[in-house]
Design a protein around this motif. Structure first.
Motif, mmCIF file in Angstrom:
data_model
loop_
_atom_site.group_PDB
_atom_site.id
_atom_site.type_symbol
_atom_site.label_atom_id
_atom_site.label_comp_id
_atom_site.label_asym_id
_atom_site.label_seq_id
_atom_site.Cartn_x
_atom_site.Cartn_y
_atom_site.Cartn_z
ATOM 1 N N LEU A 73 2.869 -2.327 0.358
ATOM 2 C CA LEU A 73 1.873 -1.056 0.831
ATOM 3 C C LEU A 73 1.551 -0.674 -0.521
ATOM 4 O O LEU A 73 2.139 -1.079 -1.705
ATOM 5 C CB LEU A 73 2.137 0.111 1.372
ATOM 6 C CG LEU A 73 3.677 -0.171 2.489
ATOM 7 C CD1 LEU A 73 3.995 1.141 3.650
ATOM 8 C CD2 LEU A 73 2.517 -1.126 3.545
ATOM 9 N N LEU A 75 -0.564 2.936 -1.122
ATOM 10 C CA LEU A 75 -1.019 3.803 0.037
ATOM 11 C C LEU A 75 -1.426 5.677 -1.340
ATOM 12 O O LEU A 75 -0.656 5.358 -2.226
ATOM 13 C CB LEU A 75 0.359 4.041 0.646
ATOM 14 C CG LEU A 75 0.756 5.893 0.868
ATOM 15 C CD1 LEU A 75 -0.643 5.695 1.828
ATOM 16 C CD2 LEU A 75 2.504 5.948 1.538
ATOM 17 N N LEU A 103 10.387 1.487 6.682
ATOM 18 C CA LEU A 103 9.325 1.085 5.212
ATOM 19 C C LEU A 103 10.857 0.076 4.732
ATOM 20 O O LEU A 103 10.471 -0.323 3.165
ATOM 21 C CB LEU A 103 9.224 2.500 4.484
ATOM 22 C CG LEU A 103 7.643 2.783 5.069
ATOM 23 C CD1 LEU A 103 7.901 4.240 4.098
ATOM 24 C CD2 LEU A 103 7.022 1.751 4.519
ATOM 25 N N LYS A 106 9.876 -2.547 1.278
ATOM 26 C CA LYS A 106 8.393 -2.363 1.216
ATOM 27 C C LYS A 106 8.397 -2.052 0.118
ATOM 28 O O LYS A 106 8.824 -0.864 -0.235
ATOM 29 C CB LYS A 106 8.280 -1.893 2.354
ATOM 30 C CG LYS A 106 7.851 -2.922 3.817
ATOM 31 C CD LYS A 106 7.629 -3.607 3.879
ATOM 32 C CE LYS A 106 7.474 -4.034 6.301
ATOM 33 N NZ LYS A 106 7.754 -5.530 5.442
ATOM 34 N N VAL A 108 6.128 -0.232 -2.879
ATOM 35 C CA VAL A 108 4.590 0.749 -2.144
ATOM 36 C C VAL A 108 4.465 1.146 -4.510
ATOM 37 O O VAL A 108 4.809 1.500 -5.102
ATOM 38 C CB VAL A 108 5.426 1.801 -2.059
ATOM 39 C CG1 VAL A 108 3.913 3.035 -1.761
ATOM 40 C CG2 VAL A 108 6.139 1.674 -0.336
ATOM 41 N N LEU A 110 2.376 3.755 -5.247
ATOM 42 C CA LEU A 110 1.817 5.249 -4.024
ATOM 43 C C LEU A 110 0.847 5.669 -5.829
ATOM 44 O O LEU A 110 0.781 5.888 -7.072
ATOM 45 C CB LEU A 110 3.720 5.882 -4.710
ATOM 46 C CG LEU A 110 2.888 7.360 -3.877
ATOM 47 C CD1 LEU A 110 2.452 7.346 -3.020
ATOM 48 C CD2 LEU A 110 4.227 7.692 -3.988
ATOM 49 N N ALA A 136 11.651 2.388 1.783
ATOM 50 C CA ALA A 136 10.975 2.263 1.017
ATOM 51 C C ALA A 136 11.437 2.093 -0.729
ATOM 52 O O ALA A 136 11.752 2.874 -0.789
ATOM 53 C CB ALA A 136 9.674 3.104 0.768
#
Length: 176
Positions: A73, A75, A103, A106, A108, A110, A136
């Motif tokens: 992801l 995000l 999550l 996953k 991420v 950020l 996550a």
């Protein structure tokens, strides 16, 4: 080639965090990136009674499915009153009730940005503490201060910020 889901933790139709996500996603051309616009998402305020009486909406299930189908992801979180926006916190509440480990596995990237010099770092720090609880791994982070001064059509204009952004992307991609 990884499947990456990119979205902002804001439901504003003019979200600068969505603009930062969109810009960042554009730099991931070697990957299959799906950009999710949260401005159209309409989730009621979470309550146990609502969950018990009405269950989980089709819209929530679609978001959960999009997250499940992604390898990673991107995000970007916005900040309201030195914390996560109520929209994003509500989204996390619903998703975590639907599947506590939504999550899991996953990675991420950020991000955060704001019109001011602090770049929504309080919200980013709060998200950094919360997202691992749902499975996550925060692979990299980046905050862009003074959004309107620093992100233009041709990219991040401050050379140091541009370098930091690229390094965060490289660190993220190295982990997926």
């Amino acid at each position: 080639m990884s499947k990456i889901l990119a979205f902002a933790g804001s439901n504003s139709s003019s979200s600068i965090n969505y603009k930062l996500v969109n810009f960042t996603a554009g730099l991931l051309s070697d990957h299959n990136v799906t950009l999710l616009d949260m401005a159209a998402v309409n989730l009621p305020l979470y309550s146990e009674d609502l969950e018990k009486n009405e269950g989980f909406s089709a819209e929530l299930k679609e978001i959960k499915e999009a997250i499940s189908n992604a390898d990673a992801l991107v995000l970007s979180v916005n900040e309201h009153n030195s914390g996560l926006s109520s929209f994003f916190k509500n989204l996390l509440d619903w998703l975590s009730r639907y599947d506590r480990n939504f999550l899991e596995n996953k990675k991420v990237l950020l991000l955060s940005t704001s019109p001011g010099k602090r770049a929504a770092i309080s919200a980013k720090e709060q998200a950094s503490g919360m997202l691992p609880r749902f499975g996550a791994e925060i692979a990299a982070t980046f905050s862009l201060p003074s959004f309107y001064d620093n992100l233009k059509e041709d990219g991040i204009i401050d050379p140091d910020l541009n370098k930091s952004h690229k390094e965060a992307i490289d660190q993220f991609l190295a982990k997926i």
